[in-house]
Design a protein around this motif. Structure first.
Motif, PDB file in Angstrom:
ATOM      1  N   ALA A  70      33.879  20.392  46.053  1.00 29.90           N
ATOM      2  CA  ALA A  70      33.822  21.236  44.860  1.00 29.90           C
ATOM      3  C   ALA A  70      32.487  21.947  44.719  1.00 29.90           C
ATOM      4  CB  ALA A  70      34.098  20.389  43.617  1.00 29.90           C
ATOM      5  N   GLY A  71      31.750  22.092  45.811  1.00 27.00           N
ATOM      6  CA  GLY A  71      30.469  22.788  45.775  1.00 27.00           C
ATOM      7  C   GLY A  71      30.646  24.296  45.803  1.00 27.00           C
ATOM      8  N   GLU A  72      29.580  24.997  46.176  1.00 25.20           N
ATOM      9  CA  GLU A  72      29.616  26.458  46.174  1.00 25.20           C
ATOM     10  C   GLU A  72      29.118  27.015  47.500  1.00 25.20           C
ATOM     11  OE1 GLU A  72      28.084  30.286  43.481  1.00 25.20           O
ATOM     12  OE2 GLU A  72      27.363  28.259  43.041  1.00 25.20           O
ATOM     13  N   ILE A  73      29.836  28.008  48.002  1.00 24.46           N
ATOM     14  CA  ILE A  73      29.403  28.782  49.161  1.00 24.46           C
ATOM     15  C   ILE A  73      28.977  30.139  48.637  1.00 24.46           C
ATOM     16  CG2 ILE A  73      30.131  29.867  51.319  1.00 24.46           C
ATOM     17  CD1 ILE A  73      32.136  27.576  51.649  1.00 24.46           C
ATOM     18  N   ASP A 131      19.563  36.016  47.517  1.00 24.55           N
ATOM     19  CA  ASP A 131      19.130  37.316  47.052  1.00 24.55           C
ATOM     20  C   ASP A 131      18.027  37.861  47.964  1.00 24.55           C
ATOM     21  OD1 ASP A 131      19.165  39.493  45.462  1.00 24.55           O
ATOM     22  OD2 ASP A 131      18.062  38.618  43.795  1.00 24.55           O
ATOM     23  N   GLY A 132      17.745  39.140  47.840  1.00 27.79           N
ATOM     24  CA  GLY A 132      16.702  39.767  48.635  1.00 27.79           C
ATOM     25  C   GLY A 132      16.986  41.245  48.786  1.00 27.79           C
ATOM     26  N   SER A 144      27.381  36.403  44.367  1.00 23.15           N
ATOM     27  CA  SER A 144      26.205  36.507  43.512  1.00 23.15           C
ATOM     28  C   SER A 144      25.674  35.113  43.231  1.00 23.15           C
ATOM     29  CB  SER A 144      26.564  37.209  42.199  1.00 23.15           C
ATOM     30  OG  SER A 144      25.445  37.318  41.364  1.00 23.15           O
ATOM     31  N   ASN A 145      24.415  34.898  43.531  1.00 19.85           N
ATOM     32  CA  ASN A 145      23.799  33.583  43.380  1.00 19.85           C
ATOM     33  C   ASN A 145      22.824  33.619  42.211  1.00 19.85           C
ATOM     34  OD1 ASN A 145      22.387  31.204  43.610  1.00 19.85           O
ATOM     35  ND2 ASN A 145      22.180  31.302  45.827  1.00 19.85           N
ATOM     36  N   SER A 146      23.221  33.004  41.107  1.00 17.34           N
ATOM     37  CA  SER A 146      22.385  33.034  39.905  1.00 17.34           C
ATOM     38  C   SER A 146      21.042  32.348  40.119  1.00 17.34           C
ATOM     39  CB  SER A 146      23.125  32.376  38.736  1.00 17.34           C
ATOM     40  OG  SER A 146      23.487  31.042  39.066  1.00 17.34           O
ATOM     41  N   ALA A 147      21.002  31.391  41.064  1.00 18.71           N
ATOM     42  CA  ALA A 147      19.746  30.692  41.348  1.00 18.71           C
ATOM     43  C   ALA A 147      18.699  31.620  41.953  1.00 18.71           C
ATOM     44  CB  ALA A 147      20.004  29.514  42.293  1.00 18.71           C
ATOM     45  N   TRP A 148      19.157  32.742  42.522  1.00 19.44           N
ATOM     46  CA  TRP A 148      18.239  33.699  43.144  1.00 19.44           C
ATOM     47  C   TRP A 148      18.193  35.008  42.360  1.00 19.44           C
ATOM     48  CZ3 TRP A 148      15.031  32.237  46.944  1.00 19.44           C
ATOM     49  CH2 TRP A 148      15.359  31.086  47.660  1.00 19.44           C
ATOM     50  N   LYS A 201      24.737  41.757  49.444  1.00 18.99           N
ATOM     51  CA  LYS A 201      25.151  40.747  50.419  1.00 18.99           C
ATOM     52  C   LYS A 201      26.682  40.725  50.505  1.00 18.99           C
ATOM     53  CE  LYS A 201      20.876  39.446  50.990  1.00 18.99           C
ATOM     54  NZ  LYS A 201      20.247  40.422  50.100  1.00 18.99           N
ATOM     55  N   SER A 202      27.196  40.293  51.640  1.00 19.81           N
ATOM     56  CA  SER A 202      28.648  40.250  51.823  1.00 19.81           C
ATOM     57  C   SER A 202      29.049  38.945  52.504  1.00 19.81           C
ATOM     58  CB  SER A 202      29.127  41.452  52.646  1.00 19.81           C
ATOM     59  OG  SER A 202      28.512  41.478  53.922  1.00 19.81           O
ATOM     60  N   VAL A 203      30.268  38.502  52.208  1.00 16.95           N
ATOM     61  CA  VAL A 203      30.833  37.298  52.818  1.00 16.95           C
ATOM     62  C   VAL A 203      32.206  37.652  53.371  1.00 16.95           C
ATOM     63  CG1 VAL A 203      31.612  34.933  52.467  1.00 16.95           C
ATOM     64  CG2 VAL A 203      29.586  35.758  51.257  1.00 16.95           C
ATOM     65  N   HIS A 204      32.411  37.390  54.662  1.00 17.90           N
ATOM     66  CA  HIS A 204      33.648  37.741  55.352  1.00 17.90           C
ATOM     67  C   HIS A 204      34.291  36.461  55.893  1.00 17.90           C
ATOM     68  CE1 HIS A 204      32.263  41.968  55.301  1.00 17.90           C
ATOM     69  NE2 HIS A 204      31.066  41.418  55.486  1.00 17.90           N
TER      70      HIS A 204
END
Length: 326
Positions: free
Chosen positions: A85-88, A92-93, A118-122, A128-131
């Motif tokens: 149940a984690g997150e992938i 950011d950058g 989108s990573n709120s921690a960063w 960025k893209s995820v395929h």
């Protein structure tokens, strides 16, 4: 790091509250566990044939995170399935970067966590893209059950990818199965939202309930892929639906349900390249409209009704022949 072994149970575990940051190193493991509070950050690296993370199963506990892109470099990851149940997510950058994830499931796995762009921690990422590509074995299912999933693209070549998403980006189905319902087979609010879908092979599977059904909702086009062949839609009824539909069809001619909505499509109104199947006892017809693909469900006539129909047809034929002889 190589934690694989001949038995197939070589395990690497990242303990709680620890982090792993790497760029030049490669990880191989039969089982990669990330415990609660830990995270992995991949700072780019690998290739399609030599991924930077190559794991049989990735187990992500709740409260964990895997960053699959760096601030400015592409990363390649191959997994035999995802659970937990984690997150992938992404890092950011200023630089543009992509994370490429290949799933090669030989067994079914359920991931209740989220894939995000989108990573709120960063501070939130916009470049960025995820395929995601599914290259699983026949009969193996990877469930992505979180309705908040966001990806840039999803490709299914083999195996079965069962998912819902806030936005799956550009979807391509070339083989295997894309199904739209969660790991328990329930249907409420199960929608795979996406920008577009190209369909050249394989099966799309929907769950049908009494008052609702799972759907694919496209903001753009549903297009027929190059050399499209053997396209299929498979309908699976929830409990008691067959009985309810039979009762409804005693008083109405058909039940029509929308399956895929889109802005445009190059499929024909009754495109012969797509077949449809479902539980026995019903007839199914696909209808490609201006903005939606729907299915019309009707009751298979009872034997007595069929006999009456054939009898009337035979009588009409006999009368026509007599008139012709005269």
């Amino acid at each position: 790091f190589d934690a694989t072994n001949d038995s197939g149970y070589g395990t690497m575990t990242l303990k709680s509250s620890n982090s792993l940051y790497f760029k030049a190193s490669y990880i191989k493991a039969d089982i990669l566990n990330v415990e609660a509070g830990a995270f992995i950050e991949v700072n780019g690296g690998g290739s399609n044939t030599n991924p930077i993370i190559d794991a049989g199963t990735l187990n992500l506990s709740g409260g964990t995170r895997v960053n699959v892109t760096s601030s400015g470099g592409n990363s390649y990851i191959r997994l035999g399935g995802i659970t937990g149940a984690g997150e992938i997510t992404v890092k950011d950058g200023n630089g543009t970067a992509a994370g490429y994830i290949e799933l090669t499931n030989s067994q079914s796995r359920v991931f209740d966590g989220k894939i995000s762009l989108s990573n709120s921690a960063w501070g939130g990422s916009t470049n960025k893209s995820v395929h995601l590509t599914m290259n699983g074995s026949a009969g193996a299912v990877q469930h992505l059950a979180n309705s908040e999933n966001e990806l840039t693209s999803v490709t299914v070549n083999s195996g079965e990818l069962s998912m819902v998403a806030k936005n799956a980006g550009a979807v391509s189905l070339a083989g295997g199965t894309l199904s739209v319902y969660d790991s328990n087979g329930t249907i409420t609010d199960n929608v795979l939202n996406a920008d577009s879908m190209s369909w050249s092979g394989g099966t799309v599977k929907f769950a049908i309930g009494i008052d609702f059904n799972s759907q694919i909702a496209l903001s753009g086009a549903l297009s027929k892929g190059e050399n499209a062949d053997g396209l299929a839609i498979e309908l699976e009824f929830a409990d008691s639906v067959a009985e309810e539909f039979s009762a409804l069809l005693e008083t109405q001619d058909s039940i029509v349900r929308e399956l895929i909505t889109y802005e445009s499509s190059d499929f024909g109104a009754k495109d012969a390249s797509v077949s449809v199947s479902g539980p026995a006892g019903f007839l199914y017809e696909l209808l490609f409209g201006g903005n939606a693909l729907s299915v019309s469900i009707t009751q298979v006539p009872e034997p007595a009704t069929l006999a009456a129909i054939f009898g009337v047809a035979a009588l009409a034929l006999a009368i026509a022949r007599r008139r012709k002889i005269r």
